[in-house]
Design an enzyme around this catalytic site. Structure first.
Site, PDB file in Angstrom:
ATOM      1  N   ASN A  87       0.855  -1.182   0.000  1.00 44.97           N
ATOM      2  CA  ASN A  87       0.000   0.000   0.000  1.00 44.97           C
ATOM      3  C   ASN A  87       0.893   1.234   0.000  1.00 44.97           C
ATOM      4  OD1 ASN A  87      -2.335  -1.583   0.187  1.00 44.97           O
ATOM      5  ND2 ASN A  87      -2.225  -1.618   2.430  1.00 44.97           N
ATOM      6  N   VAL A  96       1.017   3.164   7.846  1.00 45.65           N
ATOM      7  CA  VAL A  96       2.327   3.233   8.495  1.00 45.65           C
ATOM      8  C   VAL A  96       3.341   3.574   7.405  1.00 45.65           C
ATOM      9  CG1 VAL A  96       4.075   2.015   9.817  1.00 45.65           C
ATOM     10  CG2 VAL A  96       1.652   1.538  10.248  1.00 45.65           C
ATOM     11  N   HIS A 100       6.410  -1.491   3.569  1.00 47.20           N
ATOM     12  CA  HIS A 100       6.177  -2.863   4.029  1.00 47.20           C
ATOM     13  C   HIS A 100       5.397  -3.634   2.982  1.00 47.20           C
ATOM     14  CE1 HIS A 100       3.008  -0.211   5.574  1.00 47.20           C
ATOM     15  NE2 HIS A 100       2.157  -1.227   5.399  1.00 47.20           N
ATOM     16  N   HIS A 102       2.738  -6.677   2.570  1.00 45.24           N
ATOM     17  CA  HIS A 102       1.781  -7.551   3.247  1.00 45.24           C
ATOM     18  C   HIS A 102       1.809  -8.909   2.543  1.00 45.24           C
ATOM     19  CE1 HIS A 102      -0.715  -4.396   5.389  1.00 45.24           C
ATOM     20  NE2 HIS A 102      -0.168  -3.634   4.461  1.00 45.24           N
TER      21      HIS A 102
HETATM   22  P1  DGP Z   1      -0.764  -0.265   5.785  1.00 47.57           P
HETATM   23  O1  DGP Z   1      -2.212   0.072   5.915  1.00 47.57           O
HETATM   24  O2  DGP Z   1      -0.414  -0.891   4.436  1.00 47.57           O
HETATM   25  O3  DGP Z   1       0.129   0.899   6.131  1.00 47.57           O
HETATM   26  O4  DGP Z   1      -0.512  -1.398   6.836  1.00 47.57           O
HETATM   27  C1  DGP Z   1      -0.024  -1.180   8.129  1.00 47.57           C
HETATM   28  C2  DGP Z   1      -0.264  -2.435   8.893  1.00 47.57           C
HETATM   29  O5  DGP Z   1       0.522  -2.380  10.070  1.00 47.57           O
HETATM   30  C3  DGP Z   1      -1.695  -2.645   9.332  1.00 47.57           C
HETATM   31  O6  DGP Z   1      -2.227  -3.794   8.680  1.00 47.57           O
HETATM   32  C4  DGP Z   1      -1.628  -2.855  10.834  1.00 47.57           C
HETATM   33  C5  DGP Z   1      -0.154  -3.077  11.080  1.00 47.57           C
HETATM   34  N1  DGP Z   1       0.337  -2.548  12.331  1.00 47.57           N
HETATM   35  C6  DGP Z   1       0.239  -1.256  12.754  1.00 47.57           C
HETATM   36  N2  DGP Z   1       0.797  -1.125  13.961  1.00 47.57           N
HETATM   37  C7  DGP Z   1       1.263  -2.352  14.304  1.00 47.57           C
HETATM   38  C8  DGP Z   1       1.959  -2.847  15.448  1.00 47.57           C
HETATM   39  O7  DGP Z   1       2.261  -2.149  16.396  1.00 47.57           O
HETATM   40  N3  DGP Z   1       2.273  -4.175  15.436  1.00 47.57           N
HETATM   41  C9  DGP Z   1       1.951  -4.994  14.386  1.00 47.57           C
HETATM   42  N4  DGP Z   1       2.311  -6.278  14.493  1.00 47.57           N
HETATM   43  N5  DGP Z   1       1.314  -4.547  13.294  1.00 47.57           N
HETATM   44  C10 DGP Z   1       0.971  -3.249  13.257  1.00 47.57           C
END
Ligand code: DGP
Length: 114
Positions: A87, A96, A100, A102
């Protein structure tokens, strides 16, 4: 770029279910899983998004995909199928701002995404 929660995860400052690590990347289970397998694969070098990658990141970007394929095998979803998603930006659903990948699988995934 501004530091994100993922930098804290890399530094082990918050509890996270880490499934893989090497010199270049870290992979951990998403806190809000959208499928039975939902793993995030992040470079340790903080890049905000794909648009910030430079030619010298070519090997790193390829590495993230190779790790995704290996983790799909390890998770037992390589045969049934899975999806890798990046994303980017607000319209792309990025929340975030640390690049990254997914890795999603373990159920049939709809297409097109919403
Ligand atoms: P996006 O929407 O593509 O930016 O995905 C960010 C992802 O990060 C979302 O699916 C939730 C995950 N995420 C956010 N904060 C944390 C965290 O503190 N720990 C973990 N394991 N995942 C997180």
């Amino acid at each position: 770029m501004a530091e994100t929660i993922f930098s804290k995860i890399i530094r082990r400052e918050i509890p996270t279910d880490i499934v893989y690590e090497d010199a270049q990347c870290l992979a951990f289970r998403d806190i809000n899983p959208q499928a039975p397998t939902h793993i995030l694969i992040i470079p340790k070098e903080a890049l905000e998004g794909l648009q910030d990658a430079a030619p010298h990141h070519e090997q790193l970007l390829g590495h993230l995909l190779l790790v995704a394929g290996r983790l799909a095998e390890a998770e037992g979803i390589a045969g049934s199928g899975y999806r890798c998603v990046v994303n980017a930006g607000a319209d792309g659903g990025q929340t975030v701002f640390h690049l990254h990948l997914h890795l999603l699988g373990g159920r049939p995934l709809d297409w097109p995404p919403g």
